[in-house]
Design a protein around this motif. Structure first.
Motif, PDB file in Angstrom:
ATOM      1  N   LYS A   6      86.977   4.072  59.012  1.00  0.00           N
ATOM      2  CA  LYS A   6      87.818   2.911  58.688  1.00  0.00           C
ATOM      3  C   LYS A   6      87.282   2.164  57.471  1.00  0.00           C
ATOM      4  N   PHE A   7      87.326   2.851  56.350  1.00  0.00           N
ATOM      5  CA  PHE A   7      86.879   2.220  55.108  1.00  0.00           C
ATOM      6  C   PHE A   7      87.822   2.634  53.977  1.00  0.00           C
ATOM      7  N   ASN A   8      87.911   1.783  52.977  1.00  0.00           N
ATOM      8  CA  ASN A   8      88.752   2.074  51.821  1.00  0.00           C
ATOM      9  C   ASN A   8      88.069   3.087  50.907  1.00  0.00           C
ATOM     10  N   LYS A   9      88.858   3.728  50.091  1.00  0.00           N
ATOM     11  CA  LYS A   9      88.342   4.737  49.175  1.00  0.00           C
ATOM     12  C   LYS A   9      87.214   4.148  48.314  1.00  0.00           C
ATOM     13  N   GLY A  10      86.112   4.879  48.259  1.00  0.00           N
ATOM     14  CA  GLY A  10      84.976   4.446  47.459  1.00  0.00           C
ATOM     15  C   GLY A  10      84.030   3.502  48.178  1.00  0.00           C
ATOM     16  N   ARG A  11      84.337   3.175  49.452  1.00  0.00           N
ATOM     17  CA  ARG A  11      83.499   2.224  50.197  1.00  0.00           C
ATOM     18  C   ARG A  11      82.722   2.883  51.343  1.00  0.00           C
ATOM     19  N   GLN A  12      82.560   4.184  51.259  1.00  0.00           N
ATOM     20  CA  GLN A  12      81.884   4.908  52.339  1.00  0.00           C
ATOM     21  C   GLN A  12      80.451   4.416  52.564  1.00  0.00           C
ATOM     22  N   VAL A  13      79.716   4.231  51.472  1.00  0.00           N
ATOM     23  CA  VAL A  13      78.318   3.802  51.590  1.00  0.00           C
ATOM     24  C   VAL A  13      78.230   2.441  52.267  1.00  0.00           C
ATOM     25  N   ASP A  14      79.100   1.509  51.830  1.00  0.00           N
ATOM     26  CA  ASP A  14      79.108   0.178  52.440  1.00  0.00           C
ATOM     27  C   ASP A  14      79.424   0.265  53.934  1.00  0.00           C
ATOM     28  N   TYR A  15      80.297   1.201  54.284  1.00  0.00           N
ATOM     29  CA  TYR A  15      80.722   1.343  55.674  1.00  0.00           C
ATOM     30  C   TYR A  15      79.579   1.841  56.559  1.00  0.00           C
ATOM     31  N   VAL A  16      78.921   2.928  56.154  1.00  0.00           N
ATOM     32  CA  VAL A  16      77.861   3.480  57.016  1.00  0.00           C
ATOM     33  C   VAL A  16      76.624   2.589  57.032  1.00  0.00           C
ATOM     34  N   LEU A  17      76.448   1.801  55.962  1.00  0.00           N
ATOM     35  CA  LEU A  17      75.326   0.859  55.947  1.00  0.00           C
ATOM     36  C   LEU A  17      75.728  -0.513  56.483  1.00  0.00           C
ATOM     37  N   GLY A  18      76.970  -0.584  56.977  1.00  0.00           N
ATOM     38  CA  GLY A  18      77.448  -1.825  57.595  1.00  0.00           C
ATOM     39  C   GLY A  18      77.156  -1.835  59.086  1.00  0.00           C
ATOM     40  N   GLU A  19      77.254  -3.018  59.689  1.00  0.00           N
ATOM     41  CA  GLU A  19      76.953  -3.161  61.109  1.00  0.00           C
ATOM     42  C   GLU A  19      78.187  -2.871  61.958  1.00  0.00           C
ATOM     43  N   TRP A  20      77.938  -2.521  63.219  1.00  0.00           N
ATOM     44  CA  TRP A  20      79.019  -2.248  64.166  1.00  0.00           C
ATOM     45  C   TRP A  20      79.833  -3.516  64.404  1.00  0.00           C
ATOM     46  N   ASN A  21      81.145  -3.344  64.620  1.00  0.00           N
ATOM     47  CA  ASN A  21      81.960  -4.514  64.926  1.00  0.00           C
ATOM     48  C   ASN A  21      81.875  -4.836  66.419  1.00  0.00           C
ATOM     49  N   ASP A  22      82.478  -5.925  66.829  1.00  0.00           N
ATOM     50  CA  ASP A  22      82.354  -6.394  68.214  1.00  0.00           C
ATOM     51  C   ASP A  22      82.933  -5.393  69.214  1.00  0.00           C
ATOM     52  N   ASP A  23      84.072  -4.798  68.882  1.00  0.00           N
ATOM     53  CA  ASP A  23      84.685  -3.817  69.788  1.00  0.00           C
ATOM     54  C   ASP A  23      83.772  -2.608  69.977  1.00  0.00           C
ATOM     55  N   GLU A  24      83.171  -2.154  68.881  1.00  0.00           N
ATOM     56  CA  GLU A  24      82.262  -1.006  68.970  1.00  0.00           C
ATOM     57  C   GLU A  24      81.029  -1.340  69.805  1.00  0.00           C
TER      58      GLU A  24
END
Length: 209
Positions: free
Chosen positions: A158-176
């Motif tokens: 669930k990330f926009n094109k070109g934002r893969q690195v930010d996504y995997v280095l981002g924290e889990w959301n509340d639902d997760e």
């Protein structure tokens, strides 16, 4: 007569040693060291091992190229490794401990995040491509093979094109986070099964569950 006895004894010792080695496993959880990465998607490998260690009252000790602890389970010796080399050099630590502990390659299990799987999906494979994952790329380069078992934990895409690195280095959301305990519990059970029931039975039991 004495020489014959010595040969038989030597052969028996070799067979015993080989049998002992087949009961030794290395489970490496991938991640990045440091507080800022602690709760990120890329660090799911660390998180699964931390959960197993807590459940079994194990303590990690910082050793060469990583934090290590040993888990004894049903006659198996399972080495749990969290490389401290950062993700892109994970293979260096894994190769070192495989060689040092003389763990057979078929007894290696690598835990990694996977953006190609929906969140929480568990998939165990005996080989495969790195799929753009830098940690897996380095492991393949260091071991000179892609034929090693890997436990892929789905983190979604669930990330926009070109934002893969930010996504995997981002924290889990509340639902997760609400779902995470049950998913990690499955992951811990998978590790125990891998060392005791074998790869085929473990794949049948856990894949897609």
């Amino acid at each position: 007569m004495l020489s014959v006895f010595r040969k038989l004894f030597s052969k028996q010792k070799v067979e015993e040693t080989q049998e002992e080695l087949m009961k030794k496993f290395l489970v490496a959880g991938l991640g990045n060291i440091g507080p800022k990465y602690h709760n990120t998607r890329h660090n799911i490998g660390f998180r699964v091992l931390d959960s197993l260690a807590k459940e079994e009252s194990l303590s990690f000790e910082t050793k060469k190229l990583g934090d290590l602890t040993t888990y004894k389970h049903k006659g198996r010796t399972i080495l749990l490794l969290k490389p401290n080399t950062y993700m892109n050099l994970s293979g260096k630590a894994i190769r070192y401990w495989l060689e040092k502990e003389k763990v057979p390659l078929e007894n290696l299990l690598v835990i990694t995040d996977d953006i190609n799987l929906p969140f929480g999906t568990i998939r165990l494979k005996t080989k495969g491509s790195a799929g753009g994952h830098n940690g897996l790329k380095d492991i393949e380069a260091q071991l000179n093979t892609s034929k090693y078992s890997r436990f892929r934990f789905g983190v979604g895409d669930k990330f926009n094109k070109g934002r893969q690195v930010d996504y995997v280095l981002g924290e889990w959301n509340d639902d997760e986070e609400r779902t995470m305990p049950e998913r990690i519990e499955k992951g811990v059970a998978l590790i125990k099964s891998f060392a005791t029931a074998g790869i085929a039975n473990t794949m049948n039991t856990f894949n897609g569950k």
